[in-house]
Design an enzyme around this catalytic site. Structure first.
Site, PDB file in Angstrom:
ATOM      1  CG  HIS A 142       9.973 -18.765 -39.151  1.00 51.22           C
ATOM      2  ND1 HIS A 142       8.926 -17.864 -39.231  1.00 51.22           N
ATOM      3  CD2 HIS A 142       9.415 -19.995 -39.099  1.00 51.22           C
ATOM      4  CE1 HIS A 142       7.780 -18.539 -39.208  1.00 51.22           C
ATOM      5  NE2 HIS A 142       8.049 -19.833 -39.145  1.00 51.22           N
TER       6      HIS A 142
ATOM      7  CG  ASN B 239       6.442 -26.644 -43.266  1.00 53.13           C
ATOM      8  OD1 ASN B 239       6.830 -26.028 -44.249  1.00 53.13           O
ATOM      9  ND2 ASN B 239       5.953 -26.038 -42.185  1.00 53.13           N
TER      10      ASN B 239
ATOM     11  CD  GLU C 125       5.645 -22.200 -40.636  1.00 51.64           C
ATOM     12  OE1 GLU C 125       6.200 -21.688 -39.634  1.00 51.64           O
ATOM     13  OE2 GLU C 125       5.194 -23.360 -40.628  1.00 51.64           O
TER      14      GLU C 125
ATOM     15  CG  ASP D 205       8.576 -14.572 -39.815  1.00 52.12           C
ATOM     16  OD1 ASP D 205       9.658 -15.208 -39.790  1.00 52.12           O
ATOM     17  OD2 ASP D 205       7.628 -14.816 -39.043  1.00 52.12           O
TER      18      ASP D 205
END
Ligand code: G3I
Length: 316
Positions: free
Chosen positions: A206, A170, A234, A236
């Site tokens: 991100h 990741n 993840e 955002d």
């Protein structure tokens, strides 16, 4: 209307969130997490620092609570994370152990944690954030003392401890085609050629509003073409505060771009957003002046980004 998870299930992907078990006493937090998401990642409580703050004494309560919440609500669990340079325990410092000792310590950690949660997690971020932006290896304690082979070793140890979990590497800033994602691609290709158990690549995502890479989908596709799964792990999309109606609309369009990059590729198995609500997002703590990065705001109201995600999943 159903939650995002209902649309995602119909679309054949998962929609996940990062969960902090310490917030579950807040009814709106727990209800939103349960109603909207069918995949759960522990935001912090399965990291090495949380699990083994004192050497030899594992603290499972936080991670177990996350697993329990997921099981109570019919959600799958992404394990995060076994080998990462950040949030290591205070006793695990460079030079504190010989290289051989450190290798045994990492092996024990991977086997203990992956073994403990075998059957509970569908996937592990076995190695997190191994690369620098230029595609060289990050100079972590693991890289320094164990060398390039630590990634293959960790994957093999994880497979031995949990034969059924999908094993991932990741990282962030690997969403577009660039030096860092090229390095990840080359690593993945080489590991597969060597028969190392690698099942997927996690793209953290991100992102910054207005800066979703235009080649995101093509990049996902090239990893899938190697025979790997891809997950967006993840997500955002932060903006400079204050959030205005225009910025929230632009952000919604960015969420649509990310969702479509995944949904358009068979083999992109799901999307996890990094938090339930803007109220507790990590973003403002780290990027001063930025925030409002998630689809659900600090009052648990659905933002334009929420409805954009819903629409990409076949919702109204
Ligand atoms: O638990 C302590 C608490 O006791 C103390 O009072 C408080 C004061 O600052 O700190 C608390 O610890 C914080 C912890 O989150 C739990 O809230 C740490 O300071 C803080 O640094 C830590 O931040 C986490 C960060 O990883 C650490 O690197 C964020 O919550 C978490 O969202 C973030 O997640 C990472 C992923 O794991 C990997 N990819 C990047 C992503 C964002 O940084």
């Amino acid at each position: 209307a159903g939650g995002l998870r209902d649309y995602a299930a119909a679309a054949g992907v998962h929609i996940g969130t990062a969960l902090s078990e310490g917030r579950l006493g807040e009814t709106a937090y727990a209800n939103t997490a349960a109603n909207e998401f069918n995949a759960i990642t522990a935001e912090n409580s399965m990291k090495w620092e949380s699990l083994e703050p004192t050497r030899g004494s594992y603290q499972w309560a936080g991670g177990d609570r996350v697993v329990q919440f997921a099981q109570d609500n019919g959600a799958i669990v992404r394990g995060h994370t076994l080998v990462w340079h950040s949030q290591t325990p205070p006793w695990l410092t460079p030079g504190a152990f010989s290289n051989a000792e450190l290798r045994t310590i990492v092996q024990n950690h991977v086997q203990t944690v992956a073994g403990r949660y075998a059957g509970d997690v569908y996937a592990w971020d076995v190695v997190n954030e191994p690369f620098n932006e230029d595609g060289t290896r990050r100079n972590s304690i693991f890289q320094q003392q164990l060398g390039d082979g630590y990634i293959a070793d960790a994957l093999r140890w994880a497979r031995a401890a949990d034969p059924n979990a999908a094993l991932y590497i990741n990282d962030y800033n690997i969403e577009g085609i660039n030096a860092k994602s090229n390095a990840m691609y080359n690593l993945a290709r080489d590991l597969l050629a060597q028969g190392v158990p690698l099942d997927g690549i996690g793209m953290q995502a991100h992102l910054i509003a207005g800066q979703v890479p235009s080649d995101f989908q093509a990049n996902i596709q090239r990893f899938v073409d190697l025979g790997l799964d891809v997950a967006i792990t993840e997500l955002d999309i932060r903006m400079q505060l204050p959030a205005t109606a225009d910025k929230l609309q632009a952000q919604a369009a960015d969420y649509t771009r990310v969702m479509n990059a995944c949904l358009n590729v068979d083999g992109c198995i799901g999307v996890t957003v990094w938090g339930v609500t803007d109220k507790y997002s990590w973003v403002p703590d780290v990027f001063s002046g930025y925030g409002a990065a998630l689809p659900i705001d600090e009052n648990y109201a659905f933002k334009p980004a929420y409805y954009a995600v819903q629409r990409t999943l076949g919702g109204p």
